[in-house]
Motif scaffolding. Structure first.
Motif, mmCIF file in Angstrom:
data_model
loop_
_atom_site.group_PDB
_atom_site.id
_atom_site.type_symbol
_atom_site.label_atom_id
_atom_site.label_comp_id
_atom_site.label_asym_id
_atom_site.label_seq_id
_atom_site.Cartn_x
_atom_site.Cartn_y
_atom_site.Cartn_z
ATOM 1 N N LYS A 349 0.834 -1.198 0.000
ATOM 2 C CA LYS A 349 0.000 0.000 0.000
ATOM 3 C C LYS A 349 0.878 1.260 0.000
ATOM 4 O O LYS A 349 1.430 1.672 1.022
ATOM 5 C CB LYS A 349 -0.893 -0.022 1.238
ATOM 6 N N ASP A 350 1.049 1.834 -1.201
ATOM 7 C CA ASP A 350 1.796 3.089 -1.373
ATOM 8 C C ASP A 350 3.180 3.014 -0.725
ATOM 9 O O ASP A 350 3.595 3.900 0.014
ATOM 10 C CB ASP A 350 0.998 4.249 -0.790
ATOM 11 N N SER A 352 7.167 3.068 -0.380
ATOM 12 C CA SER A 352 8.389 3.683 -0.921
ATOM 13 C C SER A 352 9.562 3.269 -0.047
ATOM 14 O O SER A 352 9.407 3.098 1.175
ATOM 15 C CB SER A 352 8.275 5.210 -0.951
ATOM 16 N N LYS A 363 9.082 3.344 -5.380
ATOM 17 C CA LYS A 363 8.356 4.614 -5.320
ATOM 18 C C LYS A 363 6.847 4.373 -5.401
ATOM 19 O O LYS A 363 6.335 3.981 -6.454
ATOM 20 C CB LYS A 363 8.794 5.529 -6.465
ATOM 21 N N ASN A 364 6.176 4.570 -4.287
ATOM 22 C CA ASN A 364 4.701 4.530 -4.231
ATOM 23 C C ASN A 364 4.112 3.279 -4.896
ATOM 24 O O ASN A 364 3.212 3.354 -5.734
ATOM 25 C CB ASN A 364 4.116 5.784 -4.891
ATOM 26 N N SER A 366 1.886 0.069 -5.143
ATOM 27 C CA SER A 366 0.638 -0.441 -4.565
ATOM 28 C C SER A 366 0.079 -1.568 -5.441
ATOM 29 O O SER A 366 -0.035 -1.396 -6.657
ATOM 30 C CB SER A 366 -0.412 0.672 -4.453
ATOM 31 N N SER A 400 7.999 4.795 3.660
ATOM 32 C CA SER A 400 6.606 5.239 3.798
ATOM 33 C C SER A 400 5.703 4.153 3.242
ATOM 34 O O SER A 400 6.140 3.250 2.533
ATOM 35 C CB SER A 400 6.378 6.558 3.046
ATOM 36 N N GLY A 401 4.410 4.251 3.556
ATOM 37 C CA GLY A 401 3.482 3.224 3.139
ATOM 38 C C GLY A 401 3.560 2.018 4.072
ATOM 39 O O GLY A 401 4.289 2.023 5.071
ATOM 40 N N ARG A 557 8.751 1.768 -10.003
ATOM 41 C CA ARG A 557 7.301 1.988 -9.947
ATOM 42 C C ARG A 557 6.570 0.836 -10.647
ATOM 43 O O ARG A 557 7.140 0.118 -11.461
ATOM 44 C CB ARG A 557 6.932 3.304 -10.637
#
Length: 583
Positions: A349-350, A352, A363-364, A366, A400-401, A557
């Motif tokens: 989930k998102d 990084s 990177k982000n 999901s 993050s995420g 990504r």
């Protein structure tokens, strides 16, 4: 060398279980040394039993018998002390080595990735050995030396205070010489320890990758590089050894001057009738004996310089930041676990992540893998495929995420608990130096031999295992050459199947094998995947066309998600990737 009180206090904590033995060692050292101090006095009295009137054989015999008895008693105390000190040293070395080795499993993977294996090996083996040697020398000589100095000084002051004062005034000169030399050897011993670590690392790397070295024909270059490290070690060791070796001769030279002074002054006292010849002999012996402990203590000081350098390095390693959860916790909150019989859904989930700050690798990202389905992750080298696996295994934490399993963030689940649900087959196969049966049951030691054999039959590994001389009791290791890469992979898959994982991760499991072997492995993988949520990374796109979902990674990504047929028709990056593979 400056003795760090915190360092010494911390080291003393390793002696907690050996305090009784330390007390016994100190007592036996005092007794052994104290008895030895009496011998020169008795020798002097024995000499005085011989005079111009003749020999008093009764007195002479009595002193000789007393001396023999004392020598035997002192030797017995010495023997007992040495045995006790050896036991203390080995106990302490074992504790430090165990703690250093145990530290490895508590460190983040990032530390292990950025530290040479040889450096850790050198620290756990060589540095601990050096500390043990220093402790033995300290226990053998320090307390005995202090006792000898005090007892000798008292006897000399009682016998002839003028000679005693002469010895006492010049003794600090010997000690200062020893301190001056030894204090400059610490930095050399510290550098020696660091270079020794580089040597171990270099040798480990060279022997572990000798095929690559021969393949690229760089043997001479590798030898030259090792020669440079060896030259550095020789230069540093020579300086350290030189400094430590001149300590004893320097102090002995000063001591010889003091001995000559006692002989000269004492001879005058004898001619004046102030002391007897026997007492002069005793005073000469005491003068020599008084200096010996200083020589021994200077050797102890030099040895401790090396030991302290190693101890500093080990404690620095032990103070490295550890993983942030309790890896040994057995009482895990039930809310943070899953039913092994249930279904397992994975969601990124998102997410990084970056290995180096401000240089993101992921990177982000999901996507969701449905329970019981297979998901393949594809993309060019360096796009972040294996990094996703590292994050799922919690070798690293996302910047993050979050990653969820059945809706629960894995960051809230202790790593050892999480990994009980995961099975991993990687490109690089590793096996313990043990038999095949033990390796199959590596992740599930209580599995019966019958079930392990059944698993090997399902994976296809049984056929080659049966051809080995000792079959399932054949000894193997990661370095064994007569087992092919394909057979290793089949055995690795068998090991994963035997652990009965709820979630299966395959990371380039067939990248190093031929097509025929790949077919066998694919059959084993299909059996392994049945009913399990799986995450597969593969460069050979033919191996993942049947996956329930394919995630295409590009520059960290997610560029596409879908089934093989759908993405081929879409004409996107995956379609181009697949065409380049099949053409």
């Amino acid at each position: 060398m400056k003795f760090d009180r915190k360092l010494i206090k911390r080291f003393a904590s390793f002696l907690k279980g050996s305090r009784k033995m330390v007390m016994i060692s100190i007592i036996t050292a005092i007794l052994s040394s104290g008895i030895g101090i009496l011998l020169p006095f008795l020798v002097g009295r024995a000499i005085d039993s011989i005079n111009e009137d003749g020999v008093d054989y009764g007195t002479l015999t009595r002193y000789i018998v007393i001396m023999l008895v004392l020598i035997v008693i002192s030797a017995l105390f010495q023997l007992f002390m040495n045995r006790t000190n050896n036991k203390i040293s080995y106990n302490v070395t074992e504790k430090i080595r165990n703690e250093a080795y145990g530290k490895v499993r508590k460190l983040p993977v990032s530390y292990i990735d950025n530290t040479s294996v040889g450096s850790i090996q050198s620290m756990v083996i060589s540095d601990c050995e050096t500390i043990g040697d220093g402790l033995i020398m300290f226990m053998n000589q320090f307390f005995a030396g202090i006792t000898a100095i005090i007892f000798t000084l008292v006897i000399m002051l009682v016998a002839d205070w003028k000679l005693a004062l002469f010895v006492l005034v010049f003794t600090p000169v010997s000690f200062l010489v020893s301190y001056f030399i030894a204090s400059r050897s610490f930095s050399s011993f510290k550098a020696q320890s660091e270079i020794r670590s580089r040597q171990t690392s270099f040798i480990s790397e060279g022997t572990g990758n000798f095929r690559i070295i021969h393949l690229f024909n760089i043997n001479e270059m590798i030898c030259n590089d090792f020669d440079k490290i060896n030259e550095d070690y020789k230069r540093t060791s020579r300086k350290a050894t030189f400094l430590s070796s001149i300590t004893n001769p320097s102090t002995r030279f000063v001591n010889s001057l003091i001995y000559a002074g006692v002989a000269f002054i004492g001879a005058g006292h004898v001619t004046s009738g102030a002391i007897t010849v026997g007492l002069l002999a005793s005073m000469l012996a005491y003068a020599s004996q008084f200096m010996k402990p200083f020589n021994d203590l200077s050797s102890v000081y030099t040895e401790l310089s090396d030991s302290m350098a190693c101890l500093t390095r080990i404690f620095k390693f032990l103070d490295e930041a550890e993983l942030d959860d309790d890896l040994t916790s057995e009482n895990v909150d039930e809310d943070l676990t899953w039913d092994r019989e249930g279904d397992f859904e994975i969601e990124f989930k998102d997410v990084s992540f970056s290995y180096v700050k401000d240089q993101p690798v992921i990177k982000n990202v999901s996507f969701r893998i449905k329970a019981g389905s297979s998901c393949a992750i594809v993309g060019p080298t360096g796009c972040g495929k294996t990094t996703l696996i590292n994050l799922l295994l919690r070798f690293y934490e996302p910047d993050s995420g979050e990653i969820l399993v059945n809706g629960k963030p894995i960051s809230q689940v202790p790593r050892n608990t999480l990994r009980k649900y995961l099975g991993v087959v990687t490109q690089d196969t590793w096996f313990r130096n043990a038999d095949i049966m033990e390796n199959i049951k590596f992740g599930r030691p209580l599995l019966s031999d019958e079930d392990a054999i059944s698993t090997a039959k399902v994976s296809g590994a049984d056929s080659f295992i049966r051809k080995l001389p000792n079959k399932y009791h054949e000894q193997i290791s990661s370095s064994r050459d007569d087992i092919s890469e394909g057979q290793r992979q089949l055995l690795s898959i068998t090991r994963a199947m035997a652990s009965d994982p709820c979630i299966l991760i395959l990371d380039e499991a067939t990248s190093s094998v031929d097509i025929l072997t790949e077919v066998k492995i694919q059959k084993a993988v299909k059996d392994l995947l049945k009913g399990r949520t799986s995450l597969v990374i593969a460069h050979r796109l033919s191996t993942i066309v049947d996956a329930d979902m394919i995630v295409v990674m590009e520059d960290g990504r997610v560029s596409e998600i879908g089934k093989h047929e759908d993405m081929i028709d879409s004409g996107g990056f995956y379609s181009k990737l697949y065409k380049s593979y099949t053409e």
